[in-house]
Design a protein around this motif. Structure first.
Motif, mmCIF file in Angstrom:
data_model
loop_
_atom_site.group_PDB
_atom_site.id
_atom_site.type_symbol
_atom_site.label_atom_id
_atom_site.label_comp_id
_atom_site.label_asym_id
_atom_site.label_seq_id
_atom_site.Cartn_x
_atom_site.Cartn_y
_atom_site.Cartn_z
ATOM 1 N N ALA A 1 -39.018 54.486 19.935
ATOM 2 C CA ALA A 1 -37.715 55.151 19.956
ATOM 3 C C ALA A 1 -36.720 54.423 20.853
ATOM 4 N N THR A 2 -37.230 53.645 21.814
ATOM 5 C CA THR A 2 -36.343 52.951 22.745
ATOM 6 C C THR A 2 -36.168 51.470 22.414
ATOM 7 N N CYS A 3 -36.829 51.004 21.353
ATOM 8 C CA CYS A 3 -36.796 49.578 21.018
ATOM 9 C C CYS A 3 -35.378 49.039 20.875
ATOM 10 N N VAL A 4 -34.575 49.734 20.092
ATOM 11 C CA VAL A 4 -33.240 49.222 19.769
ATOM 12 C C VAL A 4 -32.387 49.123 21.021
ATOM 13 N N GLU A 5 -32.351 50.179 21.809
ATOM 14 C CA GLU A 5 -31.509 50.176 23.011
ATOM 15 C C GLU A 5 -32.055 49.210 24.060
ATOM 16 N N SER A 6 -33.373 49.137 24.186
ATOM 17 C CA SER A 6 -33.969 48.210 25.143
ATOM 18 C C SER A 6 -33.589 46.771 24.804
ATOM 19 N N TRP A 7 -33.624 46.451 23.506
ATOM 20 C CA TRP A 7 -33.305 45.087 23.092
ATOM 21 C C TRP A 7 -31.829 44.778 23.301
ATOM 22 N N LYS A 8 -30.966 45.724 23.007
ATOM 23 C CA LYS A 8 -29.537 45.500 23.240
ATOM 24 C C LYS A 8 -29.264 45.254 24.719
ATOM 25 N N GLY A 9 -29.927 46.017 25.568
ATOM 26 C CA GLY A 9 -29.746 45.832 27.001
ATOM 27 C C GLY A 9 -30.248 44.478 27.469
ATOM 28 N N PHE A 10 -31.362 44.028 26.908
ATOM 29 C CA PHE A 10 -31.900 42.725 27.279
ATOM 30 C C PHE A 10 -30.943 41.608 26.866
ATOM 31 N N LEU A 11 -30.449 41.679 25.639
ATOM 32 C CA LEU A 11 -29.509 40.655 25.173
ATOM 33 C C LEU A 11 -28.259 40.597 26.041
ATOM 34 N N GLN A 12 -27.753 41.741 26.418
ATOM 35 C CA GLN A 12 -26.557 41.785 27.255
ATOM 36 C C GLN A 12 -26.837 41.179 28.625
ATOM 37 N N ALA A 13 -27.987 41.534 29.216
ATOM 38 C CA ALA A 13 -28.313 41.045 30.552
ATOM 39 C C ALA A 13 -28.566 39.531 30.560
ATOM 40 N N PHE A 14 -29.137 39.016 29.475
ATOM 41 C CA PHE A 14 -29.520 37.603 29.426
ATOM 42 C C PHE A 14 -28.614 36.787 28.502
ATOM 43 N N GLU A 15 -27.414 37.284 28.258
ATOM 44 C CA GLU A 15 -26.505 36.614 27.324
ATOM 45 C C GLU A 15 -26.343 35.122 27.599
ATOM 46 N N PRO A 16 -26.103 34.682 28.831
ATOM 47 C CA PRO A 16 -25.964 33.232 29.055
ATOM 48 C C PRO A 16 -27.213 32.447 28.656
ATOM 49 N N HIS A 17 -28.370 33.000 28.909
ATOM 50 C CA HIS A 17 -29.619 32.304 28.568
ATOM 51 C C HIS A 17 -29.828 32.286 27.054
ATOM 52 N N VAL A 18 -29.484 33.384 26.397
ATOM 53 C CA VAL A 18 -29.628 33.451 24.938
ATOM 54 C C VAL A 18 -28.688 32.431 24.286
ATOM 55 N N LYS A 19 -27.489 32.320 24.822
ATOM 56 C CA LYS A 19 -26.527 31.336 24.285
ATOM 57 C C LYS A 19 -27.010 29.916 24.535
ATOM 58 N N GLN A 20 -27.510 29.668 25.733
ATOM 59 C CA GLN A 20 -27.989 28.329 26.064
ATOM 60 C C GLN A 20 -29.143 27.913 25.158
ATOM 61 N N ALA A 21 -29.960 28.880 24.753
ATOM 62 C CA ALA A 21 -31.093 28.590 23.866
ATOM 63 C C ALA A 21 -30.668 28.454 22.405
ATOM 64 N N GLY A 22 -29.380 28.674 22.121
ATOM 65 C CA GLY A 22 -28.885 28.555 20.751
ATOM 66 C C GLY A 22 -29.241 29.722 19.859
ATOM 67 N N LEU A 23 -29.494 30.888 20.459
ATOM 68 C CA LEU A 23 -29.937 32.047 19.686
ATOM 69 C C LEU A 23 -28.855 33.107 19.512
ATOM 70 N N TRP A 24 -27.783 33.027 20.281
ATOM 71 C CA TRP A 24 -26.807 34.113 20.306
ATOM 72 C C TRP A 24 -26.123 34.332 18.968
#
Length: 253
Positions: A8-31
């Motif tokens: 039940a928390t998967c979607v919100e947990s993942w959104k929060g992770f992406l927001q917190a790690f946005e620079p790293h996700v972008k650097q990895a070419g995944l954003w």
């Protein structure tokens, strides 16, 4: 069956992770990949299917009995096969710091000692393999075929032991076929991601990761953003395969 509260928390947990790690996700070419942003929904949709595929017991029913029939690939698994639960012989400590790769070749092989059997149960052996690899191995060592090489070593060693246990000739068909092992391993990797996303990455930040760096008992994918990004990219690819498999199986029904 997976914990409904986790799913039940998967979607919100993942959104929060992406927001917190946005620079790293972008650097990895995944954003800019829509599939990455949708991983919470994708996991929630397939969690039960993956659970069913990872459960090695099949229940056959008739008019009078319900008899559990275990898959031929069912085995006892450790369930928490992280690096800190595997004690290596001390000789390997010196081997790691030596340039002589052959210095211990003629020594008798000492067993690896496992500890902490609180999570032992019936499952698929590759579940332990998937956890150990992504808990303990750095992403650069998994690139360029490194991940498959580790899996193949496990698979080849297991088949040798199975042939011996079953008194099979060395040229017989593999008791544990490679396509089966590879598929089950990739299911296990995605299932480990589901566990991590719902429990270990919920509310995580780069600052939290940094605090975990001195703790060898903590998974690499919870200490190093680079390890987490490589793990996410791998799961995205495996999840795409599983989604296609799921769609194909649904059309056949």
């Amino acid at each position: 069956v997976r914990n409904p509260k986790e799913l039940a928390t998967c979607v919100e947990s993942w959104k929060g992770f992406l927001q917190a790690f946005e620079p790293h996700v972008k650097q990895a070419g995944l954003w800019d990949k829509p599939s990455i942003h949708a991983m919470g929904e994708r996991i929630a949709k397939l969690a039960q299917y993956i659970s069913d595929q990872m459960t090695p017991s099949l229940v056959e029913q008739n008019d009078t009995t319900t008899t559990p029939q275990f898959s031929p690939y069912a085995t006892l698994i450790h369930g928490d096969f992280k690096a800190m639960n595997a004690f290596l012989p001390k000789k390997y400590e010196s081997a790691c710091s030596s340039s002589d790769d052959n210095q211990h070749d003629n020594e008798p092989e000492d067993p690896v000692v496992l500890v902490d059997f609180a999570s032992v149960g019936v499952g698929l052996g590759v579940s332990d393999v998937a956890m150990h690899i992504h808990h303990a191995v750095l992403p650069e060592d998994l690139q360029e075929g490194g991940e498959e090489a580790l899996l193949r070593h496990y698979w080849e060693s297991l088949n040798v032991q199975l042939r011996t246990a079953q008194s099979l000739p060395s040229d017989s068909d593999d008791p544990y076929p490679w396509p089966v092992a590879l598929r089950q391993y990739r299911l296990a990797v995605v299932d480990y991601y589901r566990f991590f996303m719902a429990r270990m990455w919920k509310g995580a930040t780069p600052q939290f990761f940094a605090k975990q760096l001195p703790k060898p008992n903590v998974a690499n994918i919870k200490r190093y953003p680079e390890s987490a990004m490589a793990f996410i990219e791998r799961v995205d690819a495996y999840l795409t395969e599983i989604e296609q498999e799921y769609e194909n199986s649904s059309q056949e029904l």
